[in-house]
Design a protein around this motif. Structure first.
Motif, PDB file in Angstrom:
ATOM      1  N   PHE A  43       0.842  -1.203   0.000  1.00  0.00           N
ATOM      2  CA  PHE A  43       0.000   0.000   0.000  1.00  0.00           C
ATOM      3  C   PHE A  43       0.880   1.257   0.000  1.00  0.00           C
ATOM      4  O   PHE A  43       0.625   2.205  -0.740  1.00  0.00           O
ATOM      5  CB  PHE A  43      -0.919   0.014   1.223  1.00  0.00           C
ATOM      6  CG  PHE A  43      -1.920  -1.102   1.243  1.00  0.00           C
ATOM      7  CD1 PHE A  43      -3.037  -1.071   0.415  1.00  0.00           C
ATOM      8  CD2 PHE A  43      -1.758  -2.188   2.092  1.00  0.00           C
ATOM      9  CE1 PHE A  43      -3.972  -2.097   0.428  1.00  0.00           C
ATOM     10  CE2 PHE A  43      -2.684  -3.216   2.111  1.00  0.00           C
ATOM     11  CZ  PHE A  43      -3.791  -3.181   1.275  1.00  0.00           C
ATOM     12  N   CYS A  44       1.913   1.236   0.824  1.00  0.00           N
ATOM     13  CA  CYS A  44       2.803   2.408   0.909  1.00  0.00           C
ATOM     14  C   CYS A  44       3.586   2.599  -0.384  1.00  0.00           C
ATOM     15  O   CYS A  44       3.769   3.736  -0.842  1.00  0.00           O
ATOM     16  CB  CYS A  44       3.761   2.255   2.088  1.00  0.00           C
ATOM     17  SG  CYS A  44       2.935   2.293   3.695  1.00  0.00           S
ATOM     18  N   GLU A  45       4.060   1.511  -0.978  1.00  0.00           N
ATOM     19  CA  GLU A  45       4.814   1.631  -2.222  1.00  0.00           C
ATOM     20  C   GLU A  45       3.968   2.244  -3.336  1.00  0.00           C
ATOM     21  O   GLU A  45       4.482   2.968  -4.197  1.00  0.00           O
ATOM     22  CB  GLU A  45       5.335   0.258  -2.669  1.00  0.00           C
ATOM     23  CG  GLU A  45       6.509  -0.232  -1.846  1.00  0.00           C
ATOM     24  CD  GLU A  45       7.174  -1.446  -2.460  1.00  0.00           C
ATOM     25  OE1 GLU A  45       8.412  -1.516  -2.445  1.00  0.00           O
ATOM     26  OE2 GLU A  45       6.449  -2.336  -2.954  1.00  0.00           O
ATOM     27  N   CYS A  58      -5.644   4.754   6.942  1.00  0.00           N
ATOM     28  CA  CYS A  58      -6.491   4.160   5.912  1.00  0.00           C
ATOM     29  C   CYS A  58      -5.645   3.617   4.775  1.00  0.00           C
ATOM     30  O   CYS A  58      -4.502   4.042   4.562  1.00  0.00           O
ATOM     31  CB  CYS A  58      -7.466   5.207   5.363  1.00  0.00           C
ATOM     32  SG  CYS A  58      -8.617   5.854   6.592  1.00  0.00           S
ATOM     33  N   ARG A  59      -6.242   2.730   4.024  1.00  0.00           N
ATOM     34  CA  ARG A  59      -5.578   2.200   2.834  1.00  0.00           C
ATOM     35  C   ARG A  59      -6.655   1.952   1.780  1.00  0.00           C
ATOM     36  O   ARG A  59      -7.811   1.662   2.112  1.00  0.00           O
ATOM     37  CB  ARG A  59      -4.824   0.913   3.148  1.00  0.00           C
ATOM     38  CG  ARG A  59      -5.722  -0.241   3.543  1.00  0.00           C
ATOM     39  CD  ARG A  59      -4.931  -1.416   4.138  1.00  0.00           C
ATOM     40  NE  ARG A  59      -5.807  -2.553   4.397  1.00  0.00           N
ATOM     41  CZ  ARG A  59      -6.610  -2.653   5.463  1.00  0.00           C
ATOM     42  NH1 ARG A  59      -6.645  -1.677   6.353  1.00  0.00           N
ATOM     43  NH2 ARG A  59      -7.378  -3.732   5.627  1.00  0.00           N
ATOM     44  N   ASN A  83      -0.396  12.426  -0.747  1.00  0.00           N
ATOM     45  CA  ASN A  83       0.890  11.900  -0.282  1.00  0.00           C
ATOM     46  C   ASN A  83       2.047  12.453  -1.105  1.00  0.00           C
ATOM     47  O   ASN A  83       3.095  12.828  -0.567  1.00  0.00           O
ATOM     48  CB  ASN A  83       0.891  10.374  -0.348  1.00  0.00           C
ATOM     49  CG  ASN A  83       0.012   9.743   0.710  1.00  0.00           C
ATOM     50  OD1 ASN A  83      -0.330  10.376   1.701  1.00  0.00           O
ATOM     51  ND2 ASN A  83      -0.370   8.483   0.506  1.00  0.00           N
ATOM     52  N   PHE A  84       1.855  12.494  -2.423  1.00  0.00           N
ATOM     53  CA  PHE A  84       2.919  13.007  -3.285  1.00  0.00           C
ATOM     54  C   PHE A  84       3.144  14.495  -3.015  1.00  0.00           C
ATOM     55  O   PHE A  84       4.289  14.963  -2.983  1.00  0.00           O
ATOM     56  CB  PHE A  84       2.562  12.776  -4.759  1.00  0.00           C
ATOM     57  CG  PHE A  84       3.682  13.138  -5.703  1.00  0.00           C
ATOM     58  CD1 PHE A  84       4.871  12.438  -5.689  1.00  0.00           C
ATOM     59  CD2 PHE A  84       3.536  14.175  -6.612  1.00  0.00           C
ATOM     60  CE1 PHE A  84       5.913  12.765  -6.558  1.00  0.00           C
ATOM     61  CE2 PHE A  84       4.557  14.514  -7.481  1.00  0.00           C
ATOM     62  CZ  PHE A  84       5.748  13.804  -7.456  1.00  0.00           C
ATOM     63  N   GLY A  85       2.067  15.240  -2.792  1.00  0.00           N
ATOM     64  CA  GLY A  85       2.205  16.658  -2.491  1.00  0.00           C
ATOM     65  C   GLY A  85       3.014  16.901  -1.234  1.00  0.00           C
ATOM     66  O   GLY A  85       3.857  17.799  -1.179  1.00  0.00           O
ATOM     67  N   ARG A  86       2.773  16.082  -0.212  1.00  0.00           N
ATOM     68  CA  ARG A  86       3.548  16.236   1.025  1.00  0.00           C
ATOM     69  C   ARG A  86       5.011  15.860   0.813  1.00  0.00           C
ATOM     70  O   ARG A  86       5.909  16.443   1.421  1.00  0.00           O
ATOM     71  CB  ARG A  86       2.932  15.401   2.142  1.00  0.00           C
ATOM     72  CG  ARG A  86       1.617  15.987   2.648  1.00  0.00           C
ATOM     73  CD  ARG A  86       1.199  15.448   3.991  1.00  0.00           C
ATOM     74  NE  ARG A  86       0.116  16.270   4.519  1.00  0.00           N
ATOM     75  CZ  ARG A  86      -0.244  16.295   5.796  1.00  0.00           C
ATOM     76  NH1 ARG A  86       0.391  15.534   6.679  1.00  0.00           N
ATOM     77  NH2 ARG A  86      -1.225  17.067   6.208  1.00  0.00           N
ATOM     78  N   PRO A 574       8.207   6.732  -8.227  1.00  0.00           N
ATOM     79  CA  PRO A 574       7.709   7.378  -7.003  1.00  0.00           C
ATOM     80  C   PRO A 574       6.452   6.666  -6.528  1.00  0.00           C
ATOM     81  O   PRO A 574       5.830   5.910  -7.287  1.00  0.00           O
ATOM     82  CB  PRO A 574       7.407   8.806  -7.467  1.00  0.00           C
ATOM     83  CG  PRO A 574       7.152   8.699  -8.931  1.00  0.00           C
ATOM     84  CD  PRO A 574       8.004   7.564  -9.425  1.00  0.00           C
ATOM     85  N   PRO A 575       6.038   6.884  -5.279  1.00  0.00           N
ATOM     86  CA  PRO A 575       4.863   6.172  -4.743  1.00  0.00           C
ATOM     87  C   PRO A 575       3.551   6.776  -5.235  1.00  0.00           C
ATOM     88  O   PRO A 575       2.766   7.332  -4.471  1.00  0.00           O
ATOM     89  CB  PRO A 575       5.039   6.345  -3.232  1.00  0.00           C
ATOM     90  CG  PRO A 575       5.784   7.629  -3.084  1.00  0.00           C
ATOM     91  CD  PRO A 575       6.716   7.695  -4.257  1.00  0.00           C
TER      92      PRO A 575
END
Length: 626
Positions: A43-45, A58-59, A83-86, A574-575
């Motif tokens: 999920f994180c990848e 959450c996932r 997530n990418f923005g952060r 990237p994730p």
């Protein structure tokens, strides 16, 4: 390291020997810890996990068998984009905060608050000040520095509608940014706004989030990092070509070895000054050493390499292995890319890790905090500690595995233009004639998921074979330098056109242009060439690549390259793959919006082909022959 042969982990002899030695001495390294983390969270990848609030974590299930929305209702596109923005915000904040540190030094110099720093390049100070709108006529250097500092501090705020160095950007590129609403307004403002947007219940449109990610990255590439680069030159000197050495062979068995690590020259310059002081050299000799040897790691090393010719011991994946030599007294750390594991490994030897920044402390390290008012004194304290530590070295555990390799460095934009007679004209003529078919910036880190230096070295070598001039920064410098590509003799490995240019100028086919903040030099050079030709940056036969990247900063660099119109190849995805929308936007949609996009290609030979095809297409569009 168990489970893999060392030749599967690195292409470098010094790394392989030290990995073996670490195994013999039961020292845990980054590769061991990577193995312990397997399997990584899928999920994180994919970017599909969210911890932005405590209704979760959450996932989102990528196979549609499980939840398709988080507790708040965010779907895969929104979660990935947030997530990418952060990630981009963290990368931009890191480089831009580095720029702020340099700006605070400039202000302290201008106000007479520090005896330890000065203005090494007052001519560049006046040139940058004029560019920023400061009238320099009849003013002394300190007055000019005060006014320039005031203007650049305002770039970090939130009240401006534009940033100082955007005057360098081609007009066509600015119009694209205006149309998309991504002209950066303030360095800190864009980062803070991204953190606001990604709070639950604020920006829940993936496209809007991605566009602001681009804006955040541009505030770094054309402001925060650019401030860091230009002010480093003003304070410490603008680099010019010189030669030095690289790999673990730069360590000296009979010397006190001090390594500077991190990203800020503010600390390392003072440590170097103390190490060169005859008083401390004499003390080292009293302790039984022949002298004091300072070498670099990562981007702090790049800063000293460019300006002072200090040799480089290694890049990111060498930072643990350099301790395994048993020959290091002190690693002086400032911030960024410093593994906490260094403290543990140093404890297995006589070595000390010294942290120097209030914003980067390491449990178990010796903390000697440096600031603009005490830097020289604290630099001397570090060197005194290193000399005392030398007395505890166990000579039976010392193993320096290789002889050093020479490299040429110091290719600031000023140095490049000076070599060309002061104008970009000769470079453009070489590009038009096809002797230099294009230019690629190969940047970024090491990543233990990829065989160390394999991607960076092979991509650089393949590009120069195709008459593509290579510019390197940061860890890519060491990757290519250790293989001999940063010496003029490497022109023999280049294509006939590039080789002819390199031999005529006495330069390598791979040019070292600085640390990772100095990717701003590449951006400025692209803008200069585009303005000279009257085109946009996206029209140029240029590309970028980060074959072995790992950090948030590298993601930000890649995005500001793409948003500036430069096709960028990543060796690691990237994730974002959990969102088809964000993935398609990154690899295709950005081409329509910005005139450039990302490609992900871990094979450096295939990546070189992608770069070649891009350059060929851009040359054709400009009417240039192959």
């Amino acid at each position: 390291m168990m489970g893999k042969k060392t030749d599967e982990l690195s292409i470098c002899q010094d790394a392989r020997e030290m990995i073996n030695k670490a195994g013999e001495e039961n020292i845990e390294t980054v590769w061991d810890r990577l193995k312990q983390q397997q399997p990584h969270c899928g999920f994180c990848e994919l970017g599909l996990s969210c911890t932005n609030c405590v209704m979760g974590p959450c996932r989102i299930d990528p196979f549609e068998y499980g939840p398709q929305k988080g507790v708040c209702g965010a779907d895969a596109d929104v979660v990935v984009a947030r997530n990418f923005g952060r990630m981009i915000a963290a990368g931009a904040a890191s480089h831009s905060d580095h720029g702020r540190d340099l700006l605070e030094v400039l202000e302290a110099v201008a106000q007479g608050r520090t005896p330890d720093y000065g203005l090494a390049d007052p001519a560049k100070l006046k040139r940058i000040a004029l560019e920023a709108g400061v009238a320099v006529e009849g003013k002394d250097d300190l007055e000019v520095a005060r006014e320039l500092a005031h203007i650049l501090f305002e770039d970090f705020g939130s009240r401006k509608s534009s940033l100082t160095f955007l005057s360098r950007v081609p007009e066509k590129r600015i119009k694209i940014w205006e149309k998309l609403g991504v002209v950066p307004r303030g360095i800190d403002r864009e980062v803070v706004e991204m953190m606001h947007r990604t709070h639950m219940g604020v920006d829940n449109d993936a496209l809007n989030l991605c566009l602001h990610s681009a804006r955040v990255s541009l505030s770094d590439g054309w402001a925060g990092s650019m401030v860091a680069t230009e002010l480093s030159d003003i304070i410490f000197g603008t680099p010019s070509p010189l030669t030095s050495k690289v790999n673990l062979g730069v360590l000296k068995e009979d010397h006190v070895n001090i390594l500077v690590h991190g990203h800020s020259p503010v600390v390392s310059e003072m440590v170097l000054a103390a190490a060169r002081d005859s008083e401390f050299v004499a003390k080292a000799q009293e302790a039984g050493a022949a002298g004091i040897n300072v070498a670099g790691l990562c981007c702090t090393g790049n800063e000293l390499l460019m300006r002072q010719g200090v040799p480089m011991a290694g890049n990111h994946l060498m930072t643990e292995l350099v301790l395994v030599t048993g020959a290091v007294e002190v690693i002086v750390a400032d911030y960024q890319c410093i593994m906490p594991s260094l403290v543990n490994i140093a404890g297995c030897y006589h070595s000390k890790i010294v942290s120097t920044s209030s914003k980067a402390r390491f449990t178990g390290a010796v903390h000697i905090e440096m600031n603009v008012e005490n830097a020289r004194e604290k630099g001397r304290e570090v060197v005194a500690l290193a000399i005392e530590t030398f007395r505890n070295r166990d000579k039976s555990r010392v193993r320096i595995p290789v002889e050093p390799v020479e490299l040429m460095t110091g290719f600031s934009n000023e140095a490049v233009l000076d070599a060309l007679g002061g104008t970009p004209g000769p470079l453009l003529e070489a590009v038009k004639a096809g002797k230099i078919r294009g230019v690629i910036g190969i940047v970024g880190c090491n990543n233990p998921k990829i065989k160390q230096d394999y991607g960076t070295f092979n991509l650089a070598r393949e590009c120069i074979k195709r008459d593509i001039l290579v510019l390197v920064t940061g860890c890519a410098t060491i990757s290519t330098g250790k293989q001999g590509l940063l010496m003029p003799e490497a022109a023999g490995q280049a294509g006939p056109g590039l080789a002819e240019v390199c031999q005529a100028l006495g330069i390598p086919p791979v040019l070292h242009v600085g640390s990772c903040v100095d990717n701003s030099r590449i951006m400025q050079l692209c803008a200069l060439l585009a303005n000279e030709l009257g085109v946009d940056i996206s029209d140029l036969p240029v590309a970028a690549a980060a074959p072995e990247w790992y950090s948030e900063k590298a993601a930000t660099i890649g995005l500001y390259a793409v948003a500036s119109g430069i096709f960028t190849v990543l060796g690691v995805a990237p994730p974002i793959l959990g969102s088809k929308f964000v993935t398609d936007l990154a690899t295709r949609g950005l081409e329509d919006a910005f005139g450039a996009a990302f490609a992900v290609e871990p094979d450096p030979f295939a990546a070189a082909q992608l770069v070649d095809e891009r350059i060929k297409a851009k040359r054709k569009k400009l009417g240039l022959t192959e």
